[in-house]
Design a protein around this motif. Sequence first.
Motif, PDB file in Angstrom:
ATOM      1  N   THR A  33       1.482  -1.272   0.194  1.00 15.20           N
ATOM      2  CA  THR A  33       0.220   0.088  -0.014  1.00 15.20           C
ATOM      3  C   THR A  33       1.309   1.656  -0.304  1.00 15.20           C
ATOM      4  O   THR A  33       0.644   2.129  -0.927  1.00 15.20           O
ATOM      5  N   TYR A  34       1.914   1.308   1.285  1.00 15.65           N
ATOM      6  CA  TYR A  34       3.208   2.015   0.944  1.00 15.65           C
ATOM      7  C   TYR A  34       3.691   2.140  -0.284  1.00 15.65           C
ATOM      8  O   TYR A  34       3.547   3.599  -1.154  1.00 15.65           O
ATOM      9  N   ASN A  35       3.898   1.194  -1.085  1.00 11.28           N
ATOM     10  CA  ASN A  35       4.710   1.339  -3.032  1.00 11.28           C
ATOM     11  C   ASN A  35       4.275   2.377  -3.683  1.00 11.28           C
ATOM     12  O   ASN A  35       4.094   2.870  -4.174  1.00 11.28           O
ATOM     13  N   ARG A  36       2.505   1.771  -3.499  1.00 15.42           N
ATOM     14  CA  ARG A  36       1.315   2.814  -4.266  1.00 15.42           C
ATOM     15  C   ARG A  36       1.040   3.896  -4.168  1.00 15.42           C
ATOM     16  O   ARG A  36       1.002   4.926  -5.062  1.00 15.42           O
ATOM     17  N   ALA A  37       1.218   3.869  -2.379  1.00 11.02           N
ATOM     18  CA  ALA A  37       0.969   5.673  -3.038  1.00 11.02           C
ATOM     19  C   ALA A  37       1.990   6.386  -2.881  1.00 11.02           C
ATOM     20  O   ALA A  37       1.968   7.529  -2.946  1.00 11.02           O
ATOM     21  N   GLU A  47       2.898  10.600  -9.172  1.00  6.57           N
ATOM     22  CA  GLU A  47       3.401  10.991 -10.939  1.00  6.57           C
ATOM     23  C   GLU A  47       1.600  12.056  -9.938  1.00  6.57           C
ATOM     24  O   GLU A  47       2.368  12.789 -11.663  1.00  6.57           O
ATOM     25  N   TYR A  48       1.192  12.247  -9.502  1.00  7.94           N
ATOM     26  CA  TYR A  48       0.122  12.605  -9.086  1.00  7.94           C
ATOM     27  C   TYR A  48       0.228  14.379  -8.295  1.00  7.94           C
ATOM     28  O   TYR A  48      -0.620  14.930  -8.078  1.00  7.94           O
ATOM     29  N   GLY A  49       1.517  13.908  -7.138  1.00  6.91           N
ATOM     30  CA  GLY A  49       1.617  15.346  -6.404  1.00  6.91           C
ATOM     31  C   GLY A  49       0.678  15.825  -5.745  1.00  6.91           C
ATOM     32  O   GLY A  49      -0.158  14.246  -4.334  1.00  6.91           O
ATOM     33  N   VAL A  50       0.057  16.650  -4.979  1.00 13.04           N
ATOM     34  CA  VAL A  50      -0.412  16.600  -4.178  1.00 13.04           C
ATOM     35  C   VAL A  50      -2.133  16.704  -4.528  1.00 13.04           C
ATOM     36  O   VAL A  50      -2.802  16.365  -2.969  1.00 13.04           O
TER      37      VAL A  50
END
Length: 195
Positions: free
Chosen positions: A96-100, A106-109
């Motif tokens: 889950t951390y790796n995905r986040a 990729e998407y920042g904020v």
Amino acid sequence: MKIFTKMYDACLRWARHKYAVYILGFVSFIESIFFPIPTAVMLAPMALARPNRALWLAFVAMATSVLGGVVAYIIGAFAFQSWVYPWIVELGYGDTYNRAYQWFLEYGVWVVLVAGFSPVPYKIFTLTAGAMSMAFVPFLVASIIARSAQFFLIGGLVKWGGEQMEHKLRQYVEWIGWGVLILGVLAYIIYNLVN
């Protein structure tokens, strides 16, 4: 056997406790750092027990959740490698951390905005934002928007539905409970098959 009806009635009793708002604030605060149970689980029955205070309860949940997110951001910034990451792996949130982390790259904020409604725990985003040294002000603004959207949606629906919603929900809580449980299991199975 009516499992979800009993749980629902117990939640409503706890929600009427004189210290319930303090408990809500505490749970909301720690949920943004490490607590595994989502704040909405407590907010919804509290708002149903007191529909006239639903928006105030949503505000308490939002404010304390954002404060918890700030603490998690600081922890992530200063103790991620030494303390947080081993704890994340120990609890089984490594993937889950790796995905986040990838989403942040990729998407920042924008990821923090989505975190308010994502199945990925909000605490993973708050800790990761600190670990990645994300700009603090955009993180704070995104957290306020995301948490407000979630909690005020719950509070607003309850205020709009009022006491009538409480009775209707109790009437169908078994169907809803089993339906959510089955959907959760199916989502977990599908997610594991795809990844």
